[in-house]
Motif scaffolding. Sequence first.
Motif, PDB file in Angstrom:
ATOM      1  N   ALA A 103       0.841  -1.218   0.068  1.00 23.47           N
ATOM      2  CA  ALA A 103      -0.158   0.143   0.017  1.00 23.47           C
ATOM      3  C   ALA A 103       0.825   1.128   0.088  1.00 23.47           C
ATOM      4  O   ALA A 103       1.923   1.384   0.799  1.00 23.47           O
ATOM      5  CB  ALA A 103      -0.913  -0.039   1.406  1.00 23.47           C
ATOM      6  N   TRP A 104       0.564   2.196  -0.800  1.00 20.76           N
ATOM      7  CA  TRP A 104       1.340   3.317  -1.293  1.00 20.76           C
ATOM      8  C   TRP A 104       0.397   4.549  -1.105  1.00 20.76           C
ATOM      9  O   TRP A 104      -0.846   4.483  -1.642  1.00 20.76           O
ATOM     10  CB  TRP A 104       2.208   3.309  -2.281  1.00 20.76           C
ATOM     11  N   ASP A 105       0.741   5.602  -0.475  1.00 24.06           N
ATOM     12  CA  ASP A 105       0.123   6.790  -0.435  1.00 24.06           C
ATOM     13  C   ASP A 105       0.373   8.125  -1.135  1.00 24.06           C
ATOM     14  O   ASP A 105       1.866   8.143  -1.342  1.00 24.06           O
ATOM     15  CB  ASP A 105      -0.131   7.375   1.006  1.00 24.06           C
ATOM     16  N   TYR A 106      -0.359   9.259  -1.313  1.00 21.19           N
ATOM     17  CA  TYR A 106       0.318  10.429  -1.872  1.00 21.19           C
ATOM     18  C   TYR A 106      -0.352  11.429  -0.924  1.00 21.19           C
ATOM     19  O   TYR A 106      -1.430  11.510  -0.361  1.00 21.19           O
ATOM     20  CB  TYR A 106      -0.147  10.440  -3.445  1.00 21.19           C
ATOM     21  N   GLN A 107       0.097  12.707  -1.149  1.00 25.68           N
ATOM     22  CA  GLN A 107      -0.563  13.537  -0.333  1.00 25.68           C
ATOM     23  C   GLN A 107      -1.531  14.495  -0.887  1.00 25.68           C
ATOM     24  O   GLN A 107      -1.628  14.645  -2.068  1.00 25.68           O
ATOM     25  CB  GLN A 107       0.542  14.785  -0.003  1.00 25.68           C
ATOM     26  N   SER A 111       6.064   3.933  -9.098  1.00 28.81           N
ATOM     27  CA  SER A 111       7.255   3.106  -9.232  1.00 28.81           C
ATOM     28  C   SER A 111       7.517   1.955  -8.221  1.00 28.81           C
ATOM     29  O   SER A 111       7.638   0.898  -8.780  1.00 28.81           O
ATOM     30  CB  SER A 111       8.470   4.110  -9.015  1.00 28.81           C
ATOM     31  N   SER A 112       6.898   2.056  -7.083  1.00 27.46           N
ATOM     32  CA  SER A 112       6.814   1.015  -6.113  1.00 27.46           C
ATOM     33  C   SER A 112       5.661   0.015  -6.566  1.00 27.46           C
ATOM     34  O   SER A 112       6.028  -1.234  -6.518  1.00 27.46           O
ATOM     35  CB  SER A 112       6.274   1.695  -4.551  1.00 27.46           C
ATOM     36  N   ALA A 140      -5.671   9.308 -12.083  1.00 26.15           N
ATOM     37  CA  ALA A 140      -5.097   9.200 -13.670  1.00 26.15           C
ATOM     38  C   ALA A 140      -3.537   9.061 -13.954  1.00 26.15           C
ATOM     39  O   ALA A 140      -3.218   8.301 -14.719  1.00 26.15           O
ATOM     40  CB  ALA A 140      -5.755  10.453 -14.431  1.00 26.15           C
ATOM     41  N   SER A 141      -3.000   9.935 -13.066  1.00 28.95           N
ATOM     42  CA  SER A 141      -1.619   9.927 -13.312  1.00 28.95           C
ATOM     43  C   SER A 141      -0.831   8.720 -12.880  1.00 28.95           C
ATOM     44  O   SER A 141      -0.007   8.320 -13.529  1.00 28.95           O
ATOM     45  CB  SER A 141      -1.036  11.163 -12.359  1.00 28.95           C
ATOM     46  N   THR A 142      -1.256   8.031 -11.778  1.00 29.27           N
ATOM     47  CA  THR A 142      -0.911   6.825 -11.469  1.00 29.27           C
ATOM     48  C   THR A 142      -1.082   5.628 -12.508  1.00 29.27           C
ATOM     49  O   THR A 142      -0.189   5.055 -12.842  1.00 29.27           O
ATOM     50  CB  THR A 142      -1.317   6.404 -10.201  1.00 29.27           C
ATOM     51  N   ILE A 143      -2.352   5.752 -12.992  1.00 32.45           N
ATOM     52  CA  ILE A 143      -2.452   4.684 -14.094  1.00 32.45           C
ATOM     53  C   ILE A 143      -1.555   4.897 -15.126  1.00 32.45           C
ATOM     54  O   ILE A 143      -1.360   3.781 -15.785  1.00 32.45           O
ATOM     55  CB  ILE A 143      -4.208   4.614 -14.406  1.00 32.45           C
ATOM     56  N   LYS A 144      -1.585   6.161 -15.573  1.00 32.15           N
ATOM     57  CA  LYS A 144      -0.559   6.373 -16.647  1.00 32.15           C
ATOM     58  C   LYS A 144       0.865   6.001 -16.456  1.00 32.15           C
ATOM     59  O   LYS A 144       1.480   5.129 -17.340  1.00 32.15           O
ATOM     60  CB  LYS A 144      -0.604   7.798 -17.298  1.00 32.15           C
ATOM     61  N   VAL A 186       2.036   3.822 -14.213  1.00 30.88           N
ATOM     62  CA  VAL A 186       2.040   2.152 -13.838  1.00 30.88           C
ATOM     63  C   VAL A 186       1.980   1.509 -15.313  1.00 30.88           C
ATOM     64  O   VAL A 186       2.879   0.539 -15.642  1.00 30.88           O
ATOM     65  CB  VAL A 186       1.115   1.673 -12.958  1.00 30.88           C
ATOM     66  N   SER A 187       1.114   2.071 -16.082  1.00 33.26           N
ATOM     67  CA  SER A 187       0.597   1.325 -17.425  1.00 33.26           C
ATOM     68  C   SER A 187       1.898   1.350 -18.441  1.00 33.26           C
ATOM     69  O   SER A 187       1.910   0.561 -19.490  1.00 33.26           O
ATOM     70  CB  SER A 187      -0.534   2.028 -18.001  1.00 33.26           C
ATOM     71  N   ARG A 188       2.721   2.291 -18.395  1.00 32.91           N
ATOM     72  CA  ARG A 188       3.991   2.088 -19.326  1.00 32.91           C
ATOM     73  C   ARG A 188       4.845   0.784 -18.990  1.00 32.91           C
ATOM     74  O   ARG A 188       5.525   0.317 -20.052  1.00 32.91           O
ATOM     75  CB  ARG A 188       4.957   3.435 -18.769  1.00 32.91           C
ATOM     76  N   ASP A 189       4.744   0.186 -17.758  1.00 34.55           N
ATOM     77  CA  ASP A 189       5.452  -1.062 -17.654  1.00 34.55           C
ATOM     78  C   ASP A 189       4.963  -2.298 -17.352  1.00 34.55           C
ATOM     79  O   ASP A 189       5.225  -3.383 -17.627  1.00 34.55           O
ATOM     80  CB  ASP A 189       6.636  -0.730 -16.451  1.00 34.55           C
ATOM     81  N   ILE A 190       3.510  -2.215 -16.582  1.00 35.26           N
ATOM     82  CA  ILE A 190       2.806  -3.340 -16.243  1.00 35.26           C
ATOM     83  C   ILE A 190       1.239  -3.084 -16.633  1.00 35.26           C
ATOM     84  O   ILE A 190       0.919  -1.780 -16.540  1.00 35.26           O
ATOM     85  CB  ILE A 190       3.179  -3.695 -14.739  1.00 35.26           C
TER      86      ILE A 190
END
Length: 337
Positions: free
Chosen positions: A152-156, A167-168, A187-191, A193-197
């Motif tokens: 589990a990872w968070d953001y502010q 990245s994690s 949306a930013s996270t999906i874009k 992460v989707s570059r690699d997996i």
Amino acid sequence: MRLGIKVAFYEVNQAGGVHGRRLELKTMDDSYETDYALHTTRRLIEKVGVFALIGAVGTPMTRVSSPLAHEAGVPFLAPFTGAEFLRDPGLHNVVNLRASYYQETEEMIARLTEDLGVSRVAVFYQDDSFGANGLEGVRRALELRGLEPVGAWDYQRNSGAVRQAASSLVELDPEAVVLIGTQDAVASTIKLVSRDIRPVFMTVSFVGGTALAKAVEGHGRGVYVTQVVPFPEDASLPVVADYHAALARYDPSEEPGFVSLEGYLAGRLAIFGLEACGRELSRECFMDSLNTTGVIDLDGFQLKFGPNDNQGSDSVFLTVVGADGEYRQVDRLDRQY
């Protein structure tokens, strides 16, 4: 949310109002920050003198604003959040329209495990009470199945700093990622992460549906979003047909969407309570009309409240973004997307 409420009020005002009274929506922008939410709520209650508060947006914001409403005896109607603390039956002034985040995350984990056999689920969440509520919902749902999050990872909140979390997630390579955040961060996270997996992405209704599909910019195919209102294009449901007609009259340039439909339903619920009280209106009568009526049928969308139940709907709908960037309502998960 504001648009949908205004459309509902416009519709009833065009028909003569409620027992001769016109409804007016006063709004203030809290910028999705708790300090501003506290200030604006206090101003609406003490300076503007509103009859009720409707459609407050966000878990952290409602955590600071709802106590002010409770202390002042002001109805707190249909907040745009599935936060668990607002489901406390002791909050007699709170009326929740939508299903909770626990119910949304339970549906996610049920579908991931039963439809796809997924067991490795990671969570990306906003570092506040909203994200914590969603994370806890995922944990509970996994625990019921003898599982736990693999990470589990968070953001502010309001920061947009999601690269480290993304990245994690890539490094972990989970089968699925549940995202509890606002549309831009999700949306930013999906874009990224989707570059690699390419795990199965699932997120809750707060992302706004239509807004998320636009924000992912071509990376949205196969992203699942749980929704808490009917499909906004399904005019076979009378209340959705009413929403379409009223929206077209109010502002023909606006397109139907999940969030404005939720706002419209919130407005219709407020109108129901006001109409039930007649000309002799009071906050006590308004709350009683919502809490003791039994089933409230908003032209096909049914709500039911009770003495220890301040949440009207338990419905969770599953939607997925197609290759064309449009949402489709589905019953189960499918890797073809």
